[in-house]
Design a protein around this motif. Sequence first.
Motif, short mmCIF file in Angstrom:
data_model
loop_
_atom_site.label_atom_id
_atom_site.label_comp_id
_atom_site.label_asym_id
_atom_site.label_seq_id
_atom_site.Cartn_x
_atom_site.Cartn_y
_atom_site.Cartn_z
N ALA A 232 0.98 -1.18 -0.15
CA ALA A 232 0.07 -0.13 0.07
C ALA A 232 0.89 1.18 0.08
O ALA A 232 0.64 2.50 -0.16
CB ALA A 232 -1.09 0.19 1.20
N ALA A 233 2.18 1.10 0.07
CA ALA A 233 3.24 2.05 0.28
C ALA A 233 4.30 1.67 -0.60
O ALA A 233 4.68 0.48 -0.63
CB ALA A 233 3.57 2.62 1.79
N TYR A 234 5.39 2.75 -0.88
CA TYR A 234 6.49 2.42 -1.81
C TYR A 234 7.51 3.50 -1.32
O TYR A 234 7.12 4.29 -1.01
CB TYR A 234 6.09 2.47 -3.33
N GLN A 235 8.73 2.96 -1.58
CA GLN A 235 9.84 4.02 -1.47
C GLN A 235 10.15 4.60 -2.55
O GLN A 235 10.34 3.99 -3.86
CB GLN A 235 11.09 2.96 -1.03
N GLY A 236 10.27 5.97 -2.61
CA GLY A 236 10.77 6.76 -3.76
C GLY A 236 12.24 6.76 -3.85
O GLY A 236 12.98 6.25 -3.38
N ASP A 237 12.63 7.33 -4.90
CA ASP A 237 14.22 7.44 -5.33
C ASP A 237 15.02 8.33 -4.47
O ASP A 237 16.04 7.97 -4.06
CB ASP A 237 14.28 8.31 -6.87
N ASP A 238 14.22 9.02 -3.66
CA ASP A 238 14.99 9.79 -2.47
C ASP A 238 14.92 9.17 -1.27
O ASP A 238 15.59 9.86 -0.31
CB ASP A 238 14.27 11.15 -2.43
N GLU B 182 5.31 8.02 -7.58
CA GLU B 182 4.76 7.62 -8.57
C GLU B 182 3.69 8.41 -8.95
O GLU B 182 3.53 8.54 -10.40
CB GLU B 182 4.26 6.14 -8.23
N ASP B 183 2.95 9.07 -8.33
CA ASP B 183 1.49 9.84 -8.61
C ASP B 183 1.58 11.01 -7.64
O ASP B 183 1.93 10.92 -6.40
CB ASP B 183 0.47 8.70 -8.39
#
Length: 187
Positions: free
Chosen positions: A134-140, A180-181
């Motif tokens: 339900a969550a994700y890790q961004g590039d930062d 992502e969004d």
Amino acid sequence: MSLRLYNTLTRQVELFEPLAPPRVTLYSCGPTVWNYAHIGNFRTFLFVDLLRRWLEASGYAVYHIMNLTDVDDRIIRESRAGGKTIQELVAPYIDAFFEDRDYLRIIPAHDYPRATEFIGPMIRLVEGLLDNRAAYQGDDGSVYFSIARFPAYGRLSQLDRRELKPGASGRVSTDEYSKEDAQDFVL
């Protein structure tokens, strides 16, 4: 006289019925203490005070908790820029909030938990959201909640995700984070 409140889930005005009468637990958001609270913030705190006073005058035993958000991106940035610890940065704003609360004769909450006291449980919660995708890790390295991966998002407020406009509130630049969004929010 009975208390009737608007239920955002059912979109109806409904009779207030406590879960365990005569006890009522009341949770309200307090200030994010990166700066002094302003009249717009206190409008909310005054409403909660009015609600609590009505409940107590009606014979309910109210237990009120108001959180203090003493860590967020702004606080971290300001503490680093000023060469202060987070605690050193937020202390005068917390003191000023309590002084202003007392000046306005707002009844103090029974407890004022600070966000920094619950970092461990927050991390575990975010890890669970990552595990459930339900969550994700961004590039930062930041972690974001994906509203697209949570079908019930907006149910309480009856938001139609198709009608949401990224950046419409103007509160956060959609380019500020690597997500992502644009509608996803940082955890």
